[in-house]
Write a protein that holds these residues in place. Structure first.
Motif, mmCIF file in Angstrom:
data_model
loop_
_atom_site.group_PDB
_atom_site.id
_atom_site.type_symbol
_atom_site.label_atom_id
_atom_site.label_comp_id
_atom_site.label_asym_id
_atom_site.label_seq_id
_atom_site.Cartn_x
_atom_site.Cartn_y
_atom_site.Cartn_z
ATOM 1 N N LEU A 128 0.803 -1.218 0.000
ATOM 2 C CA LEU A 128 0.000 0.000 0.000
ATOM 3 C C LEU A 128 0.837 1.269 0.000
ATOM 4 C CD1 LEU A 128 -2.878 -0.866 2.509
ATOM 5 C CD2 LEU A 128 -3.027 -0.706 0.013
ATOM 6 N N THR A 129 2.063 1.193 0.470
ATOM 7 C CA THR A 129 2.850 2.419 0.668
ATOM 8 C C THR A 129 4.117 2.488 -0.169
ATOM 9 O OG1 THR A 129 4.117 1.458 2.507
ATOM 10 C CG2 THR A 129 2.031 2.562 3.047
ATOM 11 N N LEU A 130 4.440 1.459 -0.927
ATOM 12 C CA LEU A 130 5.711 1.426 -1.660
ATOM 13 C C LEU A 130 5.868 2.649 -2.554
ATOM 14 C CD1 LEU A 130 8.249 -0.317 -2.149
ATOM 15 C CD2 LEU A 130 7.068 -1.274 -4.140
ATOM 16 N N GLY A 131 6.955 3.377 -2.365
ATOM 17 C CA GLY A 131 7.227 4.559 -3.172
ATOM 18 C C GLY A 131 6.578 5.827 -2.666
ATOM 19 N N SER A 132 5.786 5.733 -1.608
ATOM 20 C CA SER A 132 5.118 6.915 -1.063
ATOM 21 C C SER A 132 6.061 7.689 -0.133
ATOM 22 C CB SER A 132 3.873 6.500 -0.272
ATOM 23 O OG SER A 132 2.939 5.847 -1.091
ATOM 24 N N PRO A 133 5.801 8.961 0.095
ATOM 25 C CA PRO A 133 6.610 9.742 1.046
ATOM 26 C C PRO A 133 6.595 9.099 2.429
ATOM 27 C CG PRO A 133 5.237 11.189 -0.288
ATOM 28 C CD PRO A 133 4.779 9.793 -0.580
ATOM 29 N N TRP A 134 7.646 9.344 3.193
ATOM 30 C CA TRP A 134 7.806 8.676 4.482
ATOM 31 C C TRP A 134 6.660 8.981 5.435
ATOM 32 C CZ3 TRP A 134 7.918 10.958 9.218
ATOM 33 C CH2 TRP A 134 8.146 12.345 9.267
ATOM 34 N N ILE A 135 6.123 10.176 5.371
ATOM 35 C CA ILE A 135 5.050 10.538 6.284
ATOM 36 C C ILE A 135 3.799 9.709 6.007
ATOM 37 C CG2 ILE A 135 4.168 12.430 4.855
ATOM 38 C CD1 ILE A 135 4.381 12.352 8.711
ATOM 39 N N GLU A 136 3.588 9.371 4.746
ATOM 40 C CA GLU A 136 2.439 8.537 4.387
ATOM 41 C C GLU A 136 2.662 7.089 4.824
ATOM 42 O OE1 GLU A 136 1.227 9.044 0.328
ATOM 43 O OE2 GLU A 136 1.593 11.204 0.372
ATOM 44 N N ARG A 137 3.890 6.623 4.701
ATOM 45 C CA ARG A 137 4.206 5.268 5.179
ATOM 46 C C ARG A 137 4.017 5.190 6.697
ATOM 47 N NH1 ARG A 137 8.722 6.224 1.859
ATOM 48 N NH2 ARG A 137 10.145 6.159 3.653
ATOM 49 N N PHE A 138 4.442 6.230 7.386
ATOM 50 C CA PHE A 138 4.283 6.296 8.840
ATOM 51 C C PHE A 138 2.797 6.270 9.205
ATOM 52 C CE2 PHE A 138 3.704 8.678 12.776
ATOM 53 C CZ PHE A 138 4.674 8.126 13.620
ATOM 54 N N PHE A 139 2.003 7.038 8.459
ATOM 55 C CA PHE A 139 0.567 7.104 8.724
ATOM 56 C C PHE A 139 -0.080 5.727 8.590
ATOM 57 C CE2 PHE A 139 -3.775 7.392 7.201
ATOM 58 C CZ PHE A 139 -4.360 8.280 8.096
ATOM 59 N N VAL A 140 0.216 5.023 7.507
ATOM 60 C CA VAL A 140 -0.398 3.712 7.274
ATOM 61 C C VAL A 140 0.061 2.711 8.326
ATOM 62 C CG1 VAL A 140 -0.562 1.771 5.671
ATOM 63 C CG2 VAL A 140 -0.727 4.119 4.812
ATOM 64 N N LYS A 141 1.311 2.800 8.718
ATOM 65 C CA LYS A 141 1.830 1.880 9.733
ATOM 66 C C LYS A 141 1.083 2.022 11.056
ATOM 67 C CE LYS A 141 6.054 0.545 12.172
ATOM 68 N NZ LYS A 141 7.509 0.805 12.326
ATOM 69 N N HIS A 142 0.771 3.257 11.425
ATOM 70 C CA HIS A 142 0.171 3.503 12.738
ATOM 71 C C HIS A 142 -1.355 3.665 12.706
ATOM 72 C CE1 HIS A 142 3.989 3.799 14.885
ATOM 73 N NE2 HIS A 142 4.460 4.398 13.814
ATOM 74 N N TRP A 143 -1.915 3.979 11.557
ATOM 75 C CA TRP A 143 -3.366 4.123 11.440
ATOM 76 C C TRP A 143 -3.875 3.315 10.250
ATOM 77 C CZ3 TRP A 143 -0.253 8.382 12.661
ATOM 78 C CH2 TRP A 143 -0.434 8.887 13.958
ATOM 79 N N TYR A 144 -3.433 2.071 10.202
ATOM 80 C CA TYR A 144 -3.734 1.191 9.083
ATOM 81 C C TYR A 144 -5.231 1.045 8.836
ATOM 82 C CZ TYR A 144 -4.143 -3.149 6.380
ATOM 83 O OH TYR A 144 -4.469 -4.093 5.443
ATOM 84 N N ASN A 145 -6.021 1.090 9.876
ATOM 85 C CA ASN A 145 -7.450 0.843 9.724
ATOM 86 C C ASN A 145 -8.132 1.871 8.825
ATOM 87 O OD1 ASN A 145 -9.608 -0.957 10.542
ATOM 88 N ND2 ASN A 145 -10.513 0.831 11.554
ATOM 89 N N ILE A 146 -7.551 3.071 8.689
ATOM 90 C CA ILE A 146 -8.174 4.099 7.847
ATOM 91 C C ILE A 146 -8.108 3.710 6.367
ATOM 92 C CG2 ILE A 146 -8.020 6.498 7.079
ATOM 93 C CD1 ILE A 146 -7.274 7.252 9.932
ATOM 94 N N PRO A 147 -6.913 3.450 5.794
ATOM 95 C CA PRO A 147 -6.910 3.006 4.389
ATOM 96 C C PRO A 147 -7.606 1.673 4.195
ATOM 97 C CG PRO A 147 -4.705 2.853 5.346
ATOM 98 C CD PRO A 147 -5.547 3.634 6.304
ATOM 99 N N LYS A 148 -7.508 0.795 5.186
ATOM 100 C CA LYS A 148 -8.197 -0.493 5.075
ATOM 101 C C LYS A 148 -9.693 -0.297 4.893
ATOM 102 C CE LYS A 148 -9.448 -4.585 7.784
ATOM 103 N NZ LYS A 148 -9.322 -5.270 9.097
ATOM 104 N N GLN A 149 -10.296 0.547 5.734
ATOM 105 C CA GLN A 149 -11.734 0.761 5.646
ATOM 106 C C GLN A 149 -12.123 1.535 4.388
ATOM 107 O OE1 GLN A 149 -14.144 -0.585 7.492
ATOM 108 N NE2 GLN A 149 -12.480 -1.714 8.507
ATOM 109 N N LEU A 150 -11.268 2.439 3.938
ATOM 110 C CA LEU A 150 -11.541 3.160 2.694
ATOM 111 C C LEU A 150 -11.669 2.185 1.525
ATOM 112 C CD1 LEU A 150 -9.206 6.292 2.917
ATOM 113 C CD2 LEU A 150 -11.700 6.300 2.753
ATOM 114 N N ILE A 151 -10.731 1.257 1.449
ATOM 115 C CA ILE A 151 -10.769 0.274 0.363
ATOM 116 C C ILE A 151 -11.937 -0.673 0.537
ATOM 117 C CG2 ILE A 151 -9.515 -1.626 -0.731
ATOM 118 C CD1 ILE A 151 -6.904 -0.196 0.104
#
Length: 264
Positions: A128-151
């Motif tokens: 989900l985060t490959l190639g994304s800015p580090w702040i976005e990778r950090f966000f998904v790592k710690h708030w994974y449920n948000i992108p999960k529920q969006l999808i």
């Protein structure tokens, strides 16, 4: 294709099939491009702000291309007839194949893959985060449920839908098995066309080819076989052994990094 222009700018959601198809198409046409990958929900925000309408936004100078189909038609018009991905003599077949492989097969694969993999945070963070800015990778790592529920909600995922999608996937693979039964090199004879790329990209998560995602010799934004749950590993191994599955693996091995620039 002219190569003295400024690089084409691409905005994409890294693991999306349209993002991968767009990479392959631009590479094939010999187009220099710079891709900015973002994860969710950031991609939706940036895409909306820039006037995008799908999971890919491509800018060629002042021209804004808001779908991968628009990208294909734009650059195909600039390509020599013998290298067009949409040959004039096969225009109707390409439209039919696009609907079958990109829309129907692609949609089924998205539902099957995400339904089965989103519950596994440790597996999905990298794709989900490959190639994304580090702040976005950090966000998904710690708030994974948000992108999960969006999808999950946007795709209306469920176990029943995933099971039905697998039936569609197997049906399309069987159709391609029949096409390849006469020994043809590609789906429409002896030359690469849009149909081949659309089928290979949409079907890739069922066979996990090397070279996927624009990362030559790397894993790309797709889980490894070992990361899939055991019951899904059995499905992938079986799909790899079909003529259609072998065809996808061959295309990725032999054609993913071939360009019109390679021809004199």
């Amino acid at each position: 294709m002219p190569n003295d222009k400024k690089p084409v700018k691409v905005l994409s959601f890294s693991p999306s099939a349209d993002g991968e198809l767009n990479r392959w198409i631009l590479f094939y046409y010999g187009v220099d491009f710079k891709e900015n990958r973002h994860t969710l929900p950031f991609f939706f925000l940036f895409n909306k702000l820039q006037g995008g309408k799908s999971l890919i936004l491509c800018r060629d100078g002042d021209i804004k291309l808001t779908s991968v189909h628009a990208v294909i038609k734009h650059f195909d018009a600039q390509t020599a007839p013998e290298f067009k991905l949409i040959p004039e003599t096969l225009a109707d077949q390409m439209e039919t194949s696009w609907k079958r492989y990109n829309s129907e097969l692609g949609g089924a694969v998205v539902k099957w893959a995400y339904t089965n993999l989103l519950p596994y945070k440790i597996v999905m963070i990298r794709p989900l985060t490959l190639g994304s800015p580090w702040i976005e990778r950090f966000f998904v790592k710690h708030w994974y449920n948000i992108p999960k529920q969006l999808i999950w909600k946007s795709q209306q995922l469920s176990k029943a839908t995933a099971d039905e999608s697998l039936k569609t996937i197997k049906t399309v693979f069987e159709e391609v098995d029949h096409l390849l039964a006469d020994g043809r090199t590609y789906l429409y004879g002896e030359r690469l066309t849009l149909a081949d790329l659309a089928f290979a990209v949409s079907g890739a998560p069922l066979v996990l080819p090397a070279n996927y995602g624009g990362d030559q010799f790397g894993q790309g934004p797709i889980p490894t076989l070992e990361e899939f749950p055991l019951e899904l590993q059995a499905i992938i191994r079986a799909m790899r052994q079909t003529p259609a599955g072998e065809f996808i693996l061959r295309l990725y091995a032999q054609d993913r990094y071939r360009s019109v620039r390679d021809n004199p």
